[in-house]
Design a protein around this motif. Structure first.
Motif, mmCIF file in Angstrom:
data_model
loop_
_atom_site.group_PDB
_atom_site.id
_atom_site.type_symbol
_atom_site.label_atom_id
_atom_site.label_comp_id
_atom_site.label_asym_id
_atom_site.label_seq_id
_atom_site.Cartn_x
_atom_site.Cartn_y
_atom_site.Cartn_z
ATOM 1 N N ASP A 1 48.952 37.118 39.903
ATOM 2 C CA ASP A 1 48.884 37.835 38.635
ATOM 3 C C ASP A 1 47.441 38.028 38.177
ATOM 4 O OD1 ASP A 1 50.229 39.191 36.604
ATOM 5 O OD2 ASP A 1 50.228 37.443 35.291
ATOM 6 N N ASP A 2 46.584 37.045 38.438
ATOM 7 C CA ASP A 2 45.179 37.159 38.063
ATOM 8 C C ASP A 2 44.429 38.121 38.983
ATOM 9 O OD1 ASP A 2 45.418 35.437 35.888
ATOM 10 O OD2 ASP A 2 45.114 33.677 37.148
ATOM 11 N N LEU A 3 44.850 38.207 40.238
ATOM 12 C CA LEU A 3 44.279 39.210 41.137
ATOM 13 C C LEU A 3 44.582 40.618 40.619
ATOM 14 C CD1 LEU A 3 45.142 37.679 44.628
ATOM 15 C CD2 LEU A 3 42.852 37.891 43.627
ATOM 16 N N LEU A 4 45.768 40.809 40.052
ATOM 17 C CA LEU A 4 46.112 42.105 39.462
ATOM 18 C C LEU A 4 45.157 42.456 38.326
ATOM 19 C CD1 LEU A 4 49.998 41.858 39.405
ATOM 20 C CD2 LEU A 4 48.688 43.662 40.547
ATOM 21 N N TYR A 5 44.835 41.459 37.501
ATOM 22 C CA TYR A 5 43.885 41.698 36.415
ATOM 23 C C TYR A 5 42.523 42.107 36.972
ATOM 24 C CZ TYR A 5 40.320 40.820 32.950
ATOM 25 O OH TYR A 5 39.219 40.964 32.144
ATOM 26 N N LEU A 6 42.014 41.337 37.937
ATOM 27 C CA LEU A 6 40.695 41.623 38.494
ATOM 28 C C LEU A 6 40.657 42.994 39.169
ATOM 29 C CD1 LEU A 6 39.892 38.126 40.034
ATOM 30 C CD2 LEU A 6 38.858 39.130 37.998
#
Length: 306
Positions: free
Chosen positions: A98-103
């Motif tokens: 999910d944090d990779l999606l943000y980045l």
């Protein structure tokens, strides 16, 4: 001013700025639209990170991926200007999906995007688009290849040479010796294709409701605000978007949501004929043209500042 005159004026402004472009603005409730060269494909550059996010979030919605699952990411160690986030990390990192999606979406981190492509390869993203009946886009390769252009092989004082190659080597059929600029080999899409995708994200469609809501939120948190955002952001409107930049290409697609409830999808895809890396004037012209088309569609008149 008639719609024909508005379009001619917009094309003239782009030409004066040294830009070729495809623009489309659509009212998301009525479907009415205004634009030109709307079906001409352009290399997508980082715009491909939007369909990537859709595909990953669709898999999460189906239970095929865990958004909290940790992913070990090799650092990009890129030192040239432009790339952000993990692309510039010097050491390995462990980051949740999910944090990779943000980045990937919000700061356009290409290393994060490729970590997502490891989980959902380009062919799988393309298959998701077909399943969702969103046409006009080709997803063929990871985005790390965007960092492998002539610009990365030249010194800071020679970057204009890479832009000259990008501008001068194109063929009439949109082929190009630089693979990332060849629409038959690159990730690619038209203004209409991207507006169709935005329409599906902002209005009920085959995209899962939670996936669409997450992509809308990510695009709303986009940190790159130098292109169309200055002309679409205000206290009475919200601008959610994704930019794409590669050599002489400057794109942005997004949705402006007005306080009165009206919402418009906007796609601006451009290629500059000026061999320079920094072109703030071109980006201002892009925004002016997009806003002029939007205002004509919204009110039937041009803004006072045109």
């Amino acid at each position: 001013m008639s719609t024909v005159a508005v379009i001619r004026n917009a094309q003239s402004l782009l030409d004066e700025a040294g830009l070729d472009g495809a623009f489309l603005v659509r009212n998301l409730d009525t479907g009415t639209e205004i634009g030109f060269d709307t079906d001409t494909p352009y290399p997508a550059a980082s715009l491909v990170k939007v369909p990537l996010a859709v595909a990953v979030l669709e898999r999460i919605a189906r239970g095929e991926l865990d958004p909290a699952a940790p992913v070990d990411v090799v650092p990009g160690r890129i030192t040239t200007a432009g790339p952000t986030g993990l692309s510039r990390f010097r050491h390995p990192a462990r980051i949740a999906v999910d944090d990779l999606l943000y980045l990937s979406t919000c700061i356009s981190d290409s290393v994060a995007a490729d970590a997502l492509f490891d989980l959902t390869p380009p062919a799988a993203v393309a298959a998701e688009l077909r399943r969702l009946r969103i046409g006009g886009m080709a997803v063929r390769h990871r985005v790390g290849e965007l960092a492998d252009t002539p610009a990365e092989r030249l010194g800071p004082d020679e970057v204009h040479l890479a832009h000259s190659l990008a501008i001068g080597a194109a063929t009439p059929g949109q082929g190009h010796p630089v693979a990332q600029l060849d629409v038959t080999r690159a990730n690619a899409g038209s203004a209409r294709a991207f507006v169709d995708l935005l329409h599906a994200l902002w209005r009920p469609s085959g995209i899962h409701e939670t996936a669409a809501a997450r992509v809308r939120a990510l695009m709303g948190d986009n940190l790159h605000r130098q292109r169309l955002a200055p002309d679409f952001t205000s206290d009475a409107s919200r601008w959610s978007s994704k930019t794409g930049t590669l050599l002489h290409l400057r794109h942005e697609v997004g949705v402006v949501e007005h306080a009165d409830g009206q919402s418009y999808a906007v796609a601006a895809l451009t290629a500059s004929r000026v061999p320079a890396a920094a072109q703030p004037g071109s980006e201002a012209t892009m925004a002016h043209v997009a806003r002029t088309l939007h205002d004509h569609l919204r009110t039937g008149t041009l803004p006072w500042w045109s």
